[in-house]
Design an enzyme around this catalytic site. Structure first.
Site: not given
Ligand SMILES: *Cc1c(COP(=O)(O)O)cnc(C)c1O
Length: 393
Positions: A45, A97, A169, A194
């Site tokens: 961890r 988001y 982000d 993504k």
């Molecule tokens: C998908 C997404 C998230 C969340 O990510 P997960 O991997 O689904 O938890 C956060 N910010 C943005 C801009 C996203 O597109």
């Protein structure tokens, strides 16, 4: 050295065996010679060599000092919020988001953390909304799904003047197109689910810090709270990152062609793509991004759910799914999918109209993608026609 070369060679060859692929250390613990005498690893961890390799690669790629990998993008966001204390405030981009909004509202509000949502495309709005309790500014740029752009460097300046942390982000742009730390941000987060993973086959999150001190605080939270990324998924993200620059170039090239096609189509009302001169924040995007990304949204002249449904159920290559950033093109209808829980009035105010469709442009041939959308747009009115007949009967 070019970015692509630097990226590819920041992925180390295994010093133990020469393995050109990063080894997956699938282990929970490490054998110690004597209590406290080990090879730098004591429990998985706290640290794992595969995860650590990913963390070092992404820290370099974002121009940061230290990174931590988490089990999802939301776990990464959660770790950043845990830097705060009860009574602190977050100043956040208004079309944040949805999952971050849910976390802030339903989890952190009850711990006494307040969030002020602001249209951060206006730098003056940010300045006006800072209070003595503001401890963190939270940006997403471009935003989802209307691709609004905020000026990272200008907001970083305001954050520094007020001794407030700036977190960006960077999921939509990816470090291939935008490096917020180089523009003055303190922290970058990613949903590596993504573009970084890039193949629609994992869930992962990353936090990258501009300073050693912040990086160590995040690392402490990662170990203390435990939402770590597994060794296998760490390896998959590394493998995705190997082709990041190549993929993102193609996403951008395809998206520009599709966006320009959409702009001329008679069935379409608005097109949201930062690479179009008509985009409200095109100039800021051109200044802080080295490409405009693979996400496009558009609305139809027939601004109804039914018309949007005709389009999203009649494409062949664009698959109907949430998420983005993968090899295959996806499309979604935010009003009934990602933004379903937001009341219609609030949703409309944010530009998410009933007919808005979001595209995640994949790596297919651009001409095939254009033809696919074109033939689906020709099918608008199938449902609307049915409804008319139904009403007539
Ligand atoms: C998908 C997404 C998230 C969340 O990510 P997960 O991997 O689904 O938890 C956060 N910010 C943005 C801009 C996203 O597109």
């Amino acid at each position: 050295m070019s970015n692509a070369t630097q990226l590819i060679h920041s992925i180390p060859v295994d010093p133990l065996t020469g393995s050109i692929s990063v080894p997956i250390y699938q282990t929970s613990t490490y054998v110690q010679e004597a209590p406290g005498v080990n090879k730098g690893y004591d429990y998985a961890r706290s640290n794992n060599p595969t995860r650590e390799t990913l963390e070092n690669i992404i820290a370099k790629l974002e121009g940061g000092v230290k990174a931590s990998a988490f089990a999802s993008g939301l776990a990464a966001i959660d770790a950043v919020v845990k830097l705060l204390q009860s009574g602190d405030e977050i100043l956040a981009v208004d079309d944040i988001y949805g999952g971050a909004f849910r976390q802030f509202t339903h989890i952190y509000a009850k711990f006494g953390i307040k969030v002020n949502y602001v249209d951060t495309t206006g730098v003056a709005n940010v300045l006006d909304a800072i209070t003595p309790q503001t401890r963190l500014i939270w940006l997403e740029t471009p935003t989802n799904p209307t691709l609004k752009i905020s000026d990272i460097a200008a907001i970083a300046k305001i954050a520094k003047q007020h001794n407030v942390l700036l977190c960006v982000d960077n999921t939509f742009a990816s470090p291939a197109l935008q490096q917020p730390i180089k523009l003055g941000a303190d922290i970058v987060v990613h949903s590596a689910t993504k573009y970084l993973g890039g193949h629609s086959d994992l869930i992962a999150g990353l936090v990258i810090s501009a300073t050693q001190e912040l990086g160590e605080q995040i690392k402490f939270i990662q170990n203390a709270c435990g939402a770590i990324l597994s060794p296998h998924d760490s390896w998959l993200v590394i493998r995705g990152i190997e082709t990041l620059h190549l993929r993102v170039q193609q996403h951008c090239r395809n998206a520009q062609i599709v966006a320009e096609f959409l702009e001329t189509h008679p069935a379409i009302d608005k097109v949201y793509y930062p690479g179009l001169k008509t985009h409200l924040n095109h100039d800021i995007a051109a200044k802080q991004q080295s490409g405009f990304g693979g996400i496009i949204s558009f609305t139809l002249k027939t601004d109804t759910e039914a018309a949007a449904k005709d389009v999203v159920t009649n494409t062949q290559y664009f698959k109907l799914a949430e998420s983005l950033g993968g090899v295959k093109s996806l499309l979604c209808h935010p009003a009934t999918m990602t933004h379903k829980s937001i009341p219609a009035e609030k949703r409309h105010a944010a530009g998410v109209q009933d007919s808005l469709i979001r595209l995640s442009i994949g790596l297919e041939d651009a001409a095939d993608l254009v033809n696919d959308i074109d033939q689906a747009l020709a099918k608008i009115n199938i449902t609307a026609g049915d409804l008319k007949i139904a009403a007539f009967q």
